[in-house]
Write a protein that holds these residues in place. Structure first.
Motif, PDB file in Angstrom:
ATOM      1  N   THR A 167      -0.898  -9.288  -0.680  1.00 42.66           N
ATOM      2  CA  THR A 167      -0.514 -10.385   0.312  1.00 42.66           C
ATOM      3  C   THR A 167       0.133 -11.534  -0.047  1.00 42.66           C
ATOM      4  N   ILE A 168      -0.539 -12.222  -0.851  1.00 45.17           N
ATOM      5  CA  ILE A 168       0.019 -13.488  -1.372  1.00 45.17           C
ATOM      6  C   ILE A 168       1.406 -13.417  -2.331  1.00 45.17           C
ATOM      7  N   LEU A 169       1.598 -12.351  -2.944  1.00 48.98           N
ATOM      8  CA  LEU A 169       2.595 -12.107  -3.722  1.00 48.98           C
ATOM      9  C   LEU A 169       3.753 -11.956  -2.755  1.00 48.98           C
ATOM     10  N   ARG A 170       3.688 -11.178  -1.470  1.00 45.50           N
ATOM     11  CA  ARG A 170       4.737 -10.925  -0.632  1.00 45.50           C
ATOM     12  C   ARG A 170       5.197 -12.349   0.077  1.00 45.50           C
ATOM     13  N   ASN A 206       5.150  -2.932  -5.937  1.00 47.03           N
ATOM     14  CA  ASN A 206       4.531  -1.957  -7.088  1.00 47.03           C
ATOM     15  C   ASN A 206       3.015  -1.946  -6.728  1.00 47.03           C
ATOM     16  N   LEU A 207       2.100  -3.086  -6.527  1.00 50.06           N
ATOM     17  CA  LEU A 207       0.832  -3.105  -6.254  1.00 50.06           C
ATOM     18  C   LEU A 207       0.587  -2.266  -4.891  1.00 50.06           C
ATOM     19  N   ALA A 208       1.208  -2.485  -4.023  1.00 50.47           N
ATOM     20  CA  ALA A 208       1.198  -1.735  -2.662  1.00 50.47           C
ATOM     21  C   ALA A 208       1.246  -0.306  -2.854  1.00 50.47           C
ATOM     22  N   ARG A 209       2.216   0.236  -3.676  1.00 48.10           N
ATOM     23  CA  ARG A 209       2.113   1.623  -3.918  1.00 48.10           C
ATOM     24  C   ARG A 209       0.991   2.156  -4.507  1.00 48.10           C
ATOM     25  N   ARG A 210       0.616   1.351  -5.846  1.00 48.33           N
ATOM     26  CA  ARG A 210      -0.414   1.828  -6.524  1.00 48.33           C
ATOM     27  C   ARG A 210      -1.603   2.017  -5.671  1.00 48.33           C
ATOM     28  N   TYR A 211      -1.805   1.185  -4.876  1.00 48.19           N
ATOM     29  CA  TYR A 211      -3.276   1.222  -4.123  1.00 48.19           C
ATOM     30  C   TYR A 211      -3.136   1.501  -2.792  1.00 48.19           C
ATOM     31  N   GLU A 252      -8.822  -8.634  -6.801  1.00 47.62           N
ATOM     32  CA  GLU A 252      -8.873  -8.513  -5.290  1.00 47.62           C
ATOM     33  C   GLU A 252      -7.444  -8.128  -4.833  1.00 47.62           C
ATOM     34  N   PHE A 253      -7.088  -7.008  -5.012  1.00 47.97           N
ATOM     35  CA  PHE A 253      -5.850  -6.096  -4.942  1.00 47.97           C
ATOM     36  C   PHE A 253      -5.121  -6.409  -3.709  1.00 47.97           C
ATOM     37  N   HIS A 254      -5.838  -6.311  -2.481  1.00 53.60           N
ATOM     38  CA  HIS A 254      -5.077  -6.198  -1.300  1.00 53.60           C
ATOM     39  C   HIS A 254      -4.620  -7.763  -0.910  1.00 53.60           C
ATOM     40  N   PRO A 255      -5.481  -8.812  -0.924  1.00 52.92           N
ATOM     41  CA  PRO A 255      -5.064 -10.141  -0.613  1.00 52.92           C
ATOM     42  C   PRO A 255      -4.235 -10.731  -1.735  1.00 52.92           C
ATOM     43  N   LYS A 302      -0.038   0.650   2.714  1.00 53.41           N
ATOM     44  CA  LYS A 302       1.139   1.167   3.286  1.00 53.41           C
ATOM     45  C   LYS A 302       1.758  -0.072   4.169  1.00 53.41           C
ATOM     46  N   GLU A 303       0.857  -0.801   4.792  1.00 51.75           N
ATOM     47  CA  GLU A 303       1.665  -1.431   5.672  1.00 51.75           C
ATOM     48  C   GLU A 303       2.306  -2.909   4.656  1.00 51.75           C
ATOM     49  N   LEU A 304       1.627  -3.305   3.816  1.00 49.90           N
ATOM     50  CA  LEU A 304       2.153  -4.002   2.904  1.00 49.90           C
ATOM     51  C   LEU A 304       3.472  -3.369   2.133  1.00 49.90           C
TER      52      LEU A 304
END
Length: 295
Positions: free
Chosen positions: A127-130, A154-159, A121-124, A162-164
């Motif tokens: 979020t939790i990494l940030r 890196n995860l935000a850029r890969r998927y 679950e890449f978006h959450p 943009k907000e993250l």
């Protein structure tokens, strides 16, 4: 694992009664029914407005009812109950907002990272990494802070979250170069990327993002020793922003640059202006900071 009747009986006796003026009636959870415990806890969190990892949680107050529900939920987890993801998010965010036990906050964020990684679950997860990166920053764990915020970026850029990505860039840009290891050029490129990202956001969010970007840019220039250029940016921040908190950040940024320039008289005058403004507009956190600087 599943909640069992034996676990419930050994955990505590009697019903759990959750009271809240925001709820439509009390919620009574029969502790001899495992499914009812699980459903009741989920319902209780929803009734007081918490919605998992929703951004709406950031604006909710930590009332006495929330604190009591945190204790109930923590006790259930300690007794071996498997919390669902949303409940664990509620527990993490409320504990984080209470800011009384960083060890618990780290514990819950670690569990969430593991859960979202396991389920892809890449978006959450991003979020939790940030958020967890910021938690480590607050307790002075610089290396872990940088590791987690870099993973989130890196995860935000890969998927293409943009907000993250914007939030991660701003956090990195606010860190001085000698700590982050980023060159001045790399830091400037982060600001330029953040500026480009703003155009992709909705107009309702643009002023908030602009204020965050100006703050990061001012901090970046200040970290580079370009104090007068930073003052210009902080002046613009105090002029373009919509909220008292953002305006106060601009004025405090100016005062900080005066300190760096050893213009102590100007710094004192500006910190006093910031303090008066903060007290008048209820920005109590910044007011306390301004008091400390004046002292």
């Amino acid at each position: 694992g599943d909640i069992t009747a034996n676990q419930v009986d050994s955990a505590m006796s009697g019903d759990i009664v959750l009271k809240d003026s925001a709820m439509s009636g009390d919620i009574v959870i029969n502790q001899s029914n495992a499914q009812e415990i699980s459903t009741g806890i989920v319902t209780a969190w929803k009734e007081i407005g918490f919605q998992g990892n929703s951004q709406e949680n950031n604006n909710l107050s930590i009332t006495q009812e929330v604190k009591e529900l945190v204790k109930v939920t923590e006790n259930l987890q300690k007794s071996g109950f498997q919390l669902d993801t949303d409940t664990l998010w509620n527990l993490y965010l409320s504990t984080r907002s209470m800011d009384i036990n960083s060890e618990k906050t780290i514990q819950y964020s670690t569990q969430l990272i593991e859960m979202h990684t396991l389920n892809n679950e890449f978006h959450p997860l991003c979020t939790i990494l940030r958020l967890s990166a910021s938690d480590y920053h607050r307790i002075g764990e610089t290396a872990t802070h940088l590791q987690l915020i870099t993973q989130a970026l890196n995860l935000a850029r890969r998927y293409e979250f943009k907000e993250l990505e914007f939030e991660c860039i701003i956090e990195l840009a606010n860190i001085s170069g000698n700590i982050s290891g980023l060159s001045l050029k790399a830091q400037q490129e982060l600001i330029e990327r953040a500026t480009n990202l703003i155009s992709d956001f909705t107009s309702t969010d643009s002023s908030q993002h602009q204020a965050i970007l100006y703050t990061a840019h001012g901090n970046l220039l200040r970290n580079q020793g370009q104090y007068y250029a930073a003052i210009d940016v902080f002046v613009q921040l105090s002029q373009i922003c919509d909220t008292p908190t953002q305006k106060a950040a601009g004025v405090l940024g100016i005062a900080g640059c005066y300190v760096d320039l050893n213009l102590i008289a100007d710094a004192r005058i500006t910190f006093q202006k910031a303090l008066d403004y903060c007290l008048m507009n209820g920005v109590l956190g910044y007011a306390e900071f301004a008091k400390e600087q004046l002292a």
